[in-house]
Scaffold this active site. Structure first.
Site, PDB file in Angstrom:
ATOM      1  N   GLY A  47      -0.033   7.287 -16.751  1.00 30.11           N
ATOM      2  CA  GLY A  47      -1.155   6.369 -16.932  1.00 30.11           C
ATOM      3  C   GLY A  47      -0.662   4.958 -17.178  1.00 30.11           C
ATOM      4  O   GLY A  47      -1.285   4.195 -17.924  1.00 30.11           O
ATOM      5  N   SER A  50      -2.302   0.587 -15.990  1.00 30.29           N
ATOM      6  CA  SER A  50      -3.261  -0.335 -16.610  1.00 30.29           C
ATOM      7  C   SER A  50      -3.368  -0.041 -18.101  1.00 30.29           C
ATOM      8  O   SER A  50      -2.810   0.936 -18.610  1.00 30.29           O
ATOM      9  CB  SER A  50      -4.644  -0.207 -15.956  1.00 30.29           C
ATOM     10  OG  SER A  50      -5.178   1.095 -16.171  1.00 30.29           O
ATOM     11  N   GLY A  51      -4.117  -0.904 -18.804  1.00 27.64           N
ATOM     12  CA  GLY A  51      -4.433  -0.662 -20.203  1.00 27.64           C
ATOM     13  C   GLY A  51      -3.235  -0.526 -21.126  1.00 27.64           C
ATOM     14  O   GLY A  51      -2.231  -1.230 -20.991  1.00 27.64           O
ATOM     15  N   ARG A  72      -2.121   7.468 -10.310  1.00 29.08           N
ATOM     16  CA  ARG A  72      -2.559   7.960  -9.003  1.00 29.08           C
ATOM     17  C   ARG A  72      -2.826   6.853  -7.991  1.00 29.08           C
ATOM     18  O   ARG A  72      -2.812   7.095  -6.788  1.00 29.08           O
ATOM     19  CB  ARG A  72      -3.827   8.810  -9.176  1.00 29.08           C
ATOM     20  CG  ARG A  72      -3.577  10.122  -9.877  1.00 29.08           C
ATOM     21  CD  ARG A  72      -4.834  10.952 -10.035  1.00 29.08           C
ATOM     22  NE  ARG A  72      -5.794  10.348 -10.956  1.00 29.08           N
ATOM     23  CZ  ARG A  72      -6.915  10.925 -11.350  1.00 29.08           C
ATOM     24  NH1 ARG A  72      -7.227  12.132 -10.907  1.00 29.08           N
ATOM     25  NH2 ARG A  72      -7.733  10.315 -12.197  1.00 29.08           N
ATOM     26  N   ASP A  73      -3.061   5.619  -8.472  1.00 30.39           N
ATOM     27  CA  ASP A  73      -3.421   4.511  -7.584  1.00 30.39           C
ATOM     28  C   ASP A  73      -2.180   3.671  -7.287  1.00 30.39           C
ATOM     29  O   ASP A  73      -1.674   2.955  -8.154  1.00 30.39           O
ATOM     30  CB  ASP A  73      -4.491   3.647  -8.259  1.00 30.39           C
ATOM     31  CG  ASP A  73      -5.087   2.617  -7.322  1.00 30.39           C
ATOM     32  OD1 ASP A  73      -4.326   1.968  -6.582  1.00 30.39           O
ATOM     33  OD2 ASP A  73      -6.324   2.435  -7.352  1.00 30.39           O
ATOM     34  N   LYS A  76      -2.486  -0.247  -7.806  1.00 29.22           N
ATOM     35  CA  LYS A  76      -2.425  -0.634  -9.220  1.00 29.22           C
ATOM     36  C   LYS A  76      -1.017  -0.473  -9.767  1.00 29.22           C
ATOM     37  O   LYS A  76      -0.559  -1.282 -10.584  1.00 29.22           O
ATOM     38  CB  LYS A  76      -3.406   0.197 -10.034  1.00 29.22           C
ATOM     39  CG  LYS A  76      -4.867  -0.151  -9.802  1.00 29.22           C
ATOM     40  CD  LYS A  76      -5.772   0.684 -10.695  1.00 29.22           C
ATOM     41  CE  LYS A  76      -7.243   0.333 -10.487  1.00 29.22           C
ATOM     42  NZ  LYS A  76      -8.127   1.189 -11.336  1.00 29.22           N
ATOM     43  N   ASP A 101      -0.123  12.915 -10.043  1.00 34.61           N
ATOM     44  CA  ASP A 101      -1.335  13.439 -10.654  1.00 34.61           C
ATOM     45  C   ASP A 101      -0.903  14.371 -11.781  1.00 34.61           C
ATOM     46  O   ASP A 101      -0.335  15.439 -11.533  1.00 34.61           O
ATOM     47  CB  ASP A 101      -2.145  14.199  -9.608  1.00 34.61           C
ATOM     48  CG  ASP A 101      -3.431  14.808 -10.171  1.00 34.61           C
ATOM     49  OD1 ASP A 101      -3.660  14.683 -11.391  1.00 34.61           O
ATOM     50  OD2 ASP A 101      -4.177  15.432  -9.395  1.00 34.61           O
ATOM     51  N   SER A 179      -3.585  10.313 -28.241  1.00 33.30           N
ATOM     52  CA  SER A 179      -4.855  10.961 -28.550  1.00 33.30           C
ATOM     53  C   SER A 179      -5.875   9.841 -28.748  1.00 33.30           C
ATOM     54  O   SER A 179      -6.019   8.976 -27.887  1.00 33.30           O
ATOM     55  CB  SER A 179      -4.718  11.832 -29.804  1.00 33.30           C
ATOM     56  OG  SER A 179      -5.956  12.417 -30.154  1.00 33.30           O
ATOM     57  N   TYR A 193     -15.064  14.747 -25.065  1.00 33.68           N
ATOM     58  CA  TYR A 193     -13.882  13.883 -25.203  1.00 33.68           C
ATOM     59  C   TYR A 193     -13.085  14.236 -26.451  1.00 33.68           C
ATOM     60  O   TYR A 193     -11.857  14.399 -26.397  1.00 33.68           O
ATOM     61  CB  TYR A 193     -14.330  12.423 -25.252  1.00 33.68           C
ATOM     62  CG  TYR A 193     -13.214  11.435 -25.506  1.00 33.68           C
ATOM     63  CD1 TYR A 193     -12.289  11.138 -24.517  1.00 33.68           C
ATOM     64  CD2 TYR A 193     -13.105  10.776 -26.734  1.00 33.68           C
ATOM     65  CE1 TYR A 193     -11.269  10.226 -24.736  1.00 33.68           C
ATOM     66  CE2 TYR A 193     -12.094   9.861 -26.967  1.00 33.68           C
ATOM     67  CZ  TYR A 193     -11.178   9.588 -25.966  1.00 33.68           C
ATOM     68  OH  TYR A 193     -10.176   8.686 -26.198  1.00 33.68           O
ATOM     69  N   LYS A 197      -9.101  15.473 -27.113  1.00 29.91           N
ATOM     70  CA  LYS A 197      -8.182  14.666 -27.914  1.00 29.91           C
ATOM     71  C   LYS A 197      -7.756  15.367 -29.207  1.00 29.91           C
ATOM     72  O   LYS A 197      -6.641  15.182 -29.683  1.00 29.91           O
ATOM     73  CB  LYS A 197      -8.827  13.304 -28.220  1.00 29.91           C
ATOM     74  CG  LYS A 197      -8.992  12.410 -26.997  1.00 29.91           C
ATOM     75  CD  LYS A 197      -7.651  12.061 -26.367  1.00 29.91           C
ATOM     76  CE  LYS A 197      -7.775  11.012 -25.278  1.00 29.91           C
ATOM     77  NZ  LYS A 197      -6.471  10.594 -24.722  1.00 29.91           N
TER      78      LYS A 197
END
Length: 336
Positions: A47, A50-51, A72-73, A76, A101, A179, A193, A197
């Protein structure tokens, strides 16, 4: 009699001073470890396009690490990689990316093997891949209930499983699993969600016991609301009750959250979070979690009871928000 009381008093004061001294020394050492260089270390981030994940890549690169980001992108990933490369400490650092993935175990395992061949053994694995779809349980599309568990929990478990044999053989490694404060406290709109977590927290507690004999540390990150693209998407579907409850804690910049995660990971902490509410939540939910800090243990021992009372005040206000929103909805229905 008076002399005995004076001796007891002096002894008590001496013990308190000794404990405080040990705690302060421990805190200073912890801060020093948290500032450690990452030159020559290989940091892999799922991940990472981004972010918080991207910011962790930037912070790691600034400390001299080789950084590999996964997502996955591809577009990006390329953009994030370019930004991370602009922040390197040395031109010898390897900044790379792979499309992956995390919900596909064979794929993530294969990608990690390529990472190790092309860059070197993975020293720090940071699991940032995840998303939220806040809504009342009966309104959440079923594919999102499954999707959050697949990406948030299984994606983390798959990635960790893929690096364990290598880390154990080298008797070295750090594993970070992101988390959420929502993984410590269940709130309105986060039924699915929070389940995904909360699972990460339990996973990390058990994992730490498994890997500790091999010199591997585990850190579970519980960030509060963070200003990321995922948070923007989350707000598009977030119920009014959830927005009002979340507003009390504020929104933090991803750079700040990433800095806290990296610092606490290098310091060897089991929990890492950002902000007052996050720290209160981790202290309140310490339970049987590992303790790596004398200073932290002292705080938990002294203030857990008080924090429990404070938490009940929070819970009361949150329930009032939910009740007020329900009342407003009922009034609107009657008017219609």
């Amino acid at each position: 009699m008076g002399e005995d009381c004076a001796c007891c008093c002096s002894l008590s004061v001496g013990i308190v001073i000794f404990i405080l001294g040990v705690a302060i020394i421990d805190w200073i050492k912890r801060m020093q470890r948290g500032k450690a260089s990452l030159v020559g270390e290989h940091v892999v981030i799922t991940g990472g396009s981004s972010g918080i994940g991207k910011e962790l890549g930037i912070k790691s690169a600034e400390r001299g690490a080789h950084v590999t980001i996964l997502a996955r992108d591809v577009q990006k990933l390329e953009e994030a990689c370019k930004e991370i490369r602009s922040r390197v400490k040395s031109s010898s650092q390897n900044i790379n990316f792979f499309k992956a993935d995390v919900t596909n175990y064979e794929e993530i395992e294969s990608v990690f093997r390529r990472c190790e061949v092309e860059v070197g053994p993975i020293d720090i694995l940071i699991n940032c891949a995840g998303y939220a779809f806040p809504s009342k349980l009966e309104d959440i599309p079923l594919h999102h209930i499954k999707g959050m568990m697949d990406i948030n929990y299984l994606g983390t478990a798959y990635a960790v499983r893929s690096v364990l044999s290598s880390m154990k053989s080298r008797r070295k490694g750090r594993i970070v699993c992101v988390s959420s404060v929502g993984g410590l406290v269940g709130l309105y709109g986060y039924t699915a969600y929070s389940a995904s977590k909360f699972a990460i927290r339990g996973f990390c507690e058990a994992l730490q016991m498994e890997v500790k004999p091999y010199g591997i540390s585990v850190t579970v990150s519980c960030p509060p609301d963070t200003d990321t693209p995922c948070f923007e998407e989350e707000n598009k579907v977030k119920p009014e009750e959830t927005k009002l409850i979340s507003a009390s804690s504020g929104v933090f910049p991803p750079a700040k959250v990433a800095e806290d995660i990296l610092r606490d990971t290098l310091a060897g902490d089991f929990f890492t979070t950002t902000g007052m509410d996050g720290n209160l939540s981790t202290m309140l939910n310490a339970g049987m979690s590992p303790m790596s800090s004398v200073f932290g243990l002292l705080l938990q021992t002294m203030f857990s009871g008080i924090i429990r009372l404070v938490s009940l005040g929070y819970l009361y206000s949150f329930n009032r928000i939910v009740e007020n929103c329900a009342s407003k909805k009922e009034k609107r229905k009657k008017l219609e």
